[in-house]
Structures are given as C-alpha cells and as structure tokens.
Design a protein around this motif. Structure first.
Motif, mmCIF file in Angstrom:
data_model
loop_
_atom_site.group_PDB
_atom_site.id
_atom_site.type_symbol
_atom_site.label_atom_id
_atom_site.label_comp_id
_atom_site.label_asym_id
_atom_site.label_seq_id
_atom_site.Cartn_x
_atom_site.Cartn_y
_atom_site.Cartn_z
ATOM 1 N N HIS A 5 0.850 -1.192 0.000
ATOM 2 C CA HIS A 5 0.000 0.000 0.000
ATOM 3 C C HIS A 5 0.891 1.250 0.000
ATOM 4 C CE1 HIS A 5 -2.401 -3.185 2.012
ATOM 5 N NE2 HIS A 5 -3.389 -2.683 1.275
ATOM 6 N N SER A 6 0.515 2.231 -0.822
ATOM 7 C CA SER A 6 1.259 3.502 -0.902
ATOM 8 C C SER A 6 2.738 3.255 -1.180
ATOM 9 C CB SER A 6 1.085 4.309 0.395
ATOM 10 O OG SER A 6 -0.262 4.393 0.782
ATOM 11 N N ASN A 7 3.005 2.261 -2.010
ATOM 12 C CA ASN A 7 4.385 1.845 -2.295
ATOM 13 C C ASN A 7 4.497 1.557 -3.784
ATOM 14 O OD1 ASN A 7 6.986 0.816 -2.298
ATOM 15 N ND2 ASN A 7 6.357 -1.207 -1.574
ATOM 16 N N LEU A 8 5.152 2.441 -4.513
ATOM 17 C CA LEU A 8 5.249 2.312 -5.956
ATOM 18 C C LEU A 8 6.072 1.105 -6.392
ATOM 19 C CD1 LEU A 8 5.766 6.077 -6.807
ATOM 20 C CD2 LEU A 8 3.730 4.711 -7.301
ATOM 21 N N LEU A 9 6.914 0.580 -5.519
ATOM 22 C CA LEU A 9 7.709 -0.594 -5.873
ATOM 23 C C LEU A 9 6.872 -1.858 -5.939
ATOM 24 C CD1 LEU A 9 10.999 -0.076 -3.807
ATOM 25 C CD2 LEU A 9 10.589 0.412 -6.232
ATOM 26 N N ASP A 10 5.705 -1.852 -5.309
ATOM 27 C CA ASP A 10 4.841 -3.026 -5.313
ATOM 28 C C ASP A 10 4.333 -3.278 -6.734
ATOM 29 O OD1 ASP A 10 3.279 -5.166 -4.387
ATOM 30 O OD2 ASP A 10 1.541 -3.853 -4.128
ATOM 31 N N ARG B 200 -0.466 7.737 -5.013
ATOM 32 C CA ARG B 200 -1.428 8.313 -4.071
ATOM 33 C C ARG B 200 -1.402 7.512 -2.773
ATOM 34 N NH1 ARG B 200 -4.410 6.671 -8.355
ATOM 35 N NH2 ARG B 200 -4.906 8.851 -8.796
ATOM 36 N N LEU B 201 -1.865 8.144 -1.741
ATOM 37 C CA LEU B 201 -1.974 7.489 -0.447
ATOM 38 C C LEU B 201 -3.153 6.526 -0.462
ATOM 39 C CD1 LEU B 201 -0.929 7.474 2.550
ATOM 40 C CD2 LEU B 201 -2.716 9.172 3.005
ATOM 41 N N HIS B 202 -2.904 5.282 -0.084
ATOM 42 C CA HIS B 202 -3.992 4.299 -0.035
ATOM 43 C C HIS B 202 -4.913 4.605 1.138
ATOM 44 C CE1 HIS B 202 -6.005 0.362 -0.253
ATOM 45 N NE2 HIS B 202 -6.025 0.453 1.049
ATOM 46 N N GLU B 203 -6.212 4.677 0.865
ATOM 47 C CA GLU B 203 -7.206 4.893 1.911
ATOM 48 C C GLU B 203 -8.411 3.995 1.673
ATOM 49 O OE1 GLU B 203 -7.668 8.929 3.848
ATOM 50 O OE2 GLU B 203 -7.128 9.533 1.795
ATOM 51 N N GLU B 204 -9.060 3.611 2.744
ATOM 52 C CA GLU B 204 -10.265 2.784 2.681
ATOM 53 C C GLU B 204 -11.111 3.056 3.913
ATOM 54 O OE1 GLU B 204 -9.084 -1.475 4.337
ATOM 55 O OE2 GLU B 204 -7.536 -0.702 2.957
ATOM 56 N N ALA B 205 -12.368 2.712 3.814
ATOM 57 C CA ALA B 205 -13.254 2.870 4.967
ATOM 58 C C ALA B 205 -12.866 1.870 6.049
ATOM 59 C CB ALA B 205 -14.703 2.661 4.547
ATOM 60 N N LEU B 206 -13.076 2.256 7.303
ATOM 61 C CA LEU B 206 -12.774 1.379 8.433
ATOM 62 C C LEU B 206 -13.958 1.386 9.395
ATOM 63 C CD1 LEU B 206 -10.657 -0.367 9.960
ATOM 64 C CD2 LEU B 206 -9.959 1.734 11.134
#
Length: 565
Positions: A492-497, A519-525
């Motif tokens: 997450h939030s890691n371009l190398l992935d 972009r920063l990974h975001e999701e509902a929690l």
C-alpha cells in the motif's frame, strides 16, 4: 550504548545495521533481528556523547527470543484530553545544491531545474516546508569570487540572487551553508569532493575568508532586507570532521567558524550563525567551548546523523552558556549511503515518524536529507528507482517515507494523550494522535500508528514482528463519527509493489501506471465496537508499516464534545 554477545562470544556494540551513531537515544530499545533459541548477553553503558567512551557499564543480563510472534498491542487515545501543541520540526528540508535550479535535461528525459523546483513546491504546499538547507552556494559554478589583475578580490552575486529569488518565490527561505571554498581564496584548489568538485581546502589567507563572508552577508541584507535575511541562518561548512569534506584540522575549522561569525555579526547583529554541521554529532562540545572562550555567538547548533533517532545534546550547550541556541539537525535520514539498499522502500516510513515524534519540543528542526532524487554528488541517477536520498523520485513520484511525512504534516495542532501497551509498545510500535481545532478539518481526529525498527538489516521486513493493533478512541460524541484507514506498507502507498525491478526507465505506459498509483492508499474502516463515547478499531500492521485512522463527523458535523460551541 547497548552491548550484545551471543552464546559466550565476545560482546560488541549493537550497530543497528550500520547507523552513524550506535547509541540508544531513548531509555527503552527493541533489539530486533535476533535468532530463536540463542541466548544473548546484554550490557548497557552510559555515554556522554558520540565522541566519548562508554562508562559505568551495567551488570550483564541474559535473554532469548521466545520463538513465537508477539501478542496484540493496544493504543488508547483520549480525544477529550490535552497533550500540548504539535511541533513541526520538518519545516526545514535538505537538498542538493540549489545550482540545479538552473540545469536542463542532461539526457534521461527529466528537466532537472523544472522538476527540482516542483519538488520544492510540493514540499512547501503539502508538507509545510518553509526552509531549505543546501550545499555549495560559494561554489565556483555560481561565480561568486574572483581575483582581479590588481590581486584584490571581486564579488558577483548575480547567480546567488537568481537562486534565492526562485526559492523565495515558492515561499521557502534558505538556511545558508557557507561552502565550498572559492578557488580564488583556497589554499589548495585541487582538493575537491563530489563530481561537481566542491573545494574542501581551508583558505590560503584567513582575512580573505572573512572578507568573502562579509561581502556575502552585506549583499544579501542589501538585496533582500535585514528582516528577511535575519530569518535565514548561516551554517559554517559541511561535515568538517570528515576528511572527505575538509582537509584542515579541527583547529582550522574553529578558525573558519571564528572568521565567518565575526564577519556576519559585523554586517548586522541580527544575522544568526552556527555549526559545526558535523557528521554523527561530533565537535559540538569543541565548538561550544571555543565560542565560550572567545566570546563568539553560537545561535544555531547543527549536526547530522543517519540510521538512528536524533540525540539530545542540549546539556553540552548549557554547560558552555548556549542554552538558548536553536538545535538544527540539518541532515537526517534512514540511511547514509546514496544508491544504498534502503531509500526507496517502506522502512523509511516508520523511521521518519519515530524521528519526528522524538524531536518534539527538543530541537528546532529535523531536516530530512533530501527532498529530491535530483542529486548529483555521486553521479546522476542511472535509473528511476535507484535508492536515492530523495523523498521524491525523478518525475516527483512520492516514496513511502514521503507519505509518512505527509501524514505527520497533516496532523492537527492539538496533540491528544495516547498510551501504547503490549508487546513492543513504544519501542517497536509507536503512536501519535492529534485533533484539528480549525480549518476545513475542524474536529477531525487522526491516530497514527507505526511499526518499525532502526535495524537496517530488517529493511525488507520481518513477519514475526507484525502486530495486531487495537485502537481505542474515547471522548467521542456517540454515533456521529466515521473512520477511514490510510496504509503505508509493502502493498500500500508503495510504488515498488508490482513494479518490474529490471526496468531502468519506465516507458509511457509504465509512467501512466505509476502516476495513477502515486497516491496514499485509503479505505473505509468500521469499528469493531462502539461503547457510548468510545470507539474501537482493529488493524494489522506489518513491520515496516504505518496506518492512520482518521475520525471525522458525518455530514460535516464535529466529533469532539469540547469542540461544539
């Protein structure tokens, strides 16, 4: 210092995977990367500073890893409490020499000046960076000092003005590093460092060094005004304790500082000066003692370290009468080696947060080195992902540690009481919570939790150090808060992935994909429990990894009881 021996072997200082300073800077420490089934013998030794030997070693104790993964960690936040105001030591950032602002495309398709300018703009607009400290303002590429036919020095600050105009237009002012030595006044112009050949020699005539610094200071005050330049700060040289950066002795450096300090104060007493700008926090005591003896100012105490949290040397300054000096770590980062194996990955993300939290109200600035991968000291980048020092890649893609600094920068100003308990609490797993009291996010509560170690040998992670975190936020208005989870980790939030490691420079399609993923990974929690004014959330955080739980009101309402007026 922490000393460790294995199964009766001779003990050795734990180096944290090769950091500049092996000292343990806090009262607790998590020794990571040990082997299961092995008994280790530990001793702790007090140390006055990086230049002093260890003394008063503790009695040894034995310990061994259990071989099982750790238990849960609990983070409890009191949203009705008050833990003071957030300090923002990242207002200063490091950069390669500002002369890069004048460069074009040198062959890899990336216009250096344009992208470097944009990197500084991003740092200002998103991270709140207000100042930059860069090398080589006196380098001969800037044509500052020459010698006329009559043997007298002549000064031309046209290029310096252009560079400072450019960054001031972005809302960023300089912390002026005085270096390198102009060839016209160098004792040995052939002694240089870096591909751009910065001269590291003392001056051949110390009076001409004083004249040069005085001319620079006078011009800057005349050109930009004393109210502006008094904000900047002047730092004498870069890492003079390393032979690669200074061919003189320590005494020569103290003389260099003496000349610069007297020159600047001779221009205007409001100009601030400091040093020693050393690697690994050395020479601080020597400079403080010299300034005390010779009645010199020391308004900025500056030094550098990599791979560890910043040490606290306030006591040394107080011992010599400089208790009011601003402490500026003008270089700091997760690793000290350009093209090293750690800069592009996730390990830097929790490292950044640990450093910035540890710096709270202890020092004036903790400047990450550097803002951009446009960096020429050891050669231009040979590929996009080359483990460069930058927070931003060429093309200004955001690395994981950029996102970590982004999360810190977007905390509210009102820090909330937070308690961390469980296996690895406050040494492996740390937390930081704050509330926004004004602006568009007023009432929003952020809870940052990260899992990381300074052990550079675990940069690719350690599954046994993964932790499940239960986050409890008390003091909320029941039923009106929603939560979103941001993640920084390997996936997450890691371009190398998912990026092909054999790719040197992305093609157009790969660039488009990278920018879409930048972009920063975001999701509902969803909460696992709601009990009156208390919400509980459960997340798993790998090592290395960072999460942010952001609680905000539904329909724009405020979430915090005391915020309702």
């Amino acid at each position: 210092m922490l000393e460790r021996g294995r199964d009766g072997d001779e003990p050795a200082i734990v180096s944290h995977g090769g950091s500049d300073v092996p000292a343990v800077v806090e009262t607790a420490f998590a020794d990571t990367g040990v082997e299961d089934g092995v008994t280790y013998r530990y001793r702790v030794g007090a140390v006055l500073g990086n230049e002093h030997p260890e003394w008063h070693w503790s009695e040894p104790v034995d310990g061994a890893a259990s071989g099982t993964s750790g238990g849960d960690v609990a983070v409890a936040v009191d949203s009705a409490g008050d833990a003071g105001e957030l300090d923002r030591p990242w207002w200063l950032v490091g950069s390669e020499r500002l002369t890069q602002l004048r460069f074009g495309d040198l062959g890899n398709g990336h216009p250096i000046g344009e992208e470097f300018t944009e990197a500084l703009r991003i740092a200002h607009d998103d991270l709140g960076v207000l100042a930059v400290r860069a090398h080589a303002i006196l380098h001969d590429d800037n044509h500052v000092v020459s010698r006329g036919d009559d043997g007298r020095l002549a000064f031309d600050f046209t290029v310096v003005d252009e560079l400072y105009d450019q960054i001031l237009a972005l809302g960023i002012h300089p912390v002026v590093e005085l270096g390198f030595m102009p060839a016209a006044i160098a004792a040995d112009p052939d002694q240089t460092v870096f591909e751009y050949r910065g001269i590291i020699s003392p001056p051949h005539d110390w009076a001409e060094w004083h004249e040069t610094v005085a001319a620079l200071g006078s011009h800057l005050v005349e050109r930009f005004g004393i109210d502006e330049v008094a904000r900047w700060g002047f730092e004498v040289w870069n890492e003079p304790n390393l032979e690669v950066f200074w061919t003189g002795t320590q005494d020569d450096y103290l003389r260099l500082y003496d000349g610069a300090a007297r020159a600047l104060k001779g221009v205007d007493a409001r100009l601030t000066v400091g040093g020693p700008s050393t690697a690994a926090s050395e020479w601080i005591e020597a400079l403080a003692a010299y300034c005390e003896k010779h009645a010199l100012p020391l308004e900025l105490a500056t030094t550098h370290t990599y791979g560890n949290l910043p040490l606290d040397f306030r006591g040394v300054l107080e011992d010599h009468g400089f208790e009011d000096a601003d402490i500026l770590w003008t270089e700091w980062g997760v690793g000290s080696t350009h093209f090293g194996p750690i800069h592009d990955g996730v390990a830097g993300a929790p490292f950044v947060l640990s450093g910035m939290r540890s710096a709270q109200h202890r020092m004036s600035a903790l400047a990450y080195w550097v803002v951009s991968d446009h960096f020429e000291e050891l050669g231009r980048p040979p590929r996009l992902f080359h483990d460069g020092f930058g927070l931003l890649t060429l093309g200004n893609l955001r690395k994981p540690r950029y996102w970590a600094l982004h999360l810190a920068a977007h905390l509210g100003d009102h820090v909330l009481p937070t308690e961390v308990t469980g296996d690895g609490a406050d040494v492996l797993v740390r937390a930081w919570a704050a509330r926004h009291d004004d602006g568009p996010d007023r009432g929003t509560i952020d809870v940052l939790v990260w899992n990381g170690t300074v052990n550079g040998e675990l940069m690719d992670g350690a599954p046994i150090l993964e932790r499940t975190i239960e986050i409890t936020v008390a003091g909320l208005d029941a039923g009106i808060s929603q939560a979103r989870l941001a993640r920084i980790d390997a996936h997450h939030s890691n371009l190398l992935d998912g990026f092909d490691p054999d790719t040197v420079w992305p093609d157009d399609a790969q660039w488009q994909s990278l920018r879409e993923r930048d972009r920063l990974h975001e999701e509902a929690l969803e909460p696992v429990a709601i009990d009156g004014s208390t919400n509980r959330y459960r997340v798993t955080v790998p090592m290395p990894g960072v999460v942010r739980v952001r609680l905000s009101a539904l329909n724009g309402e405020r979430t915090h009881k005391e915020g309702l007026r």
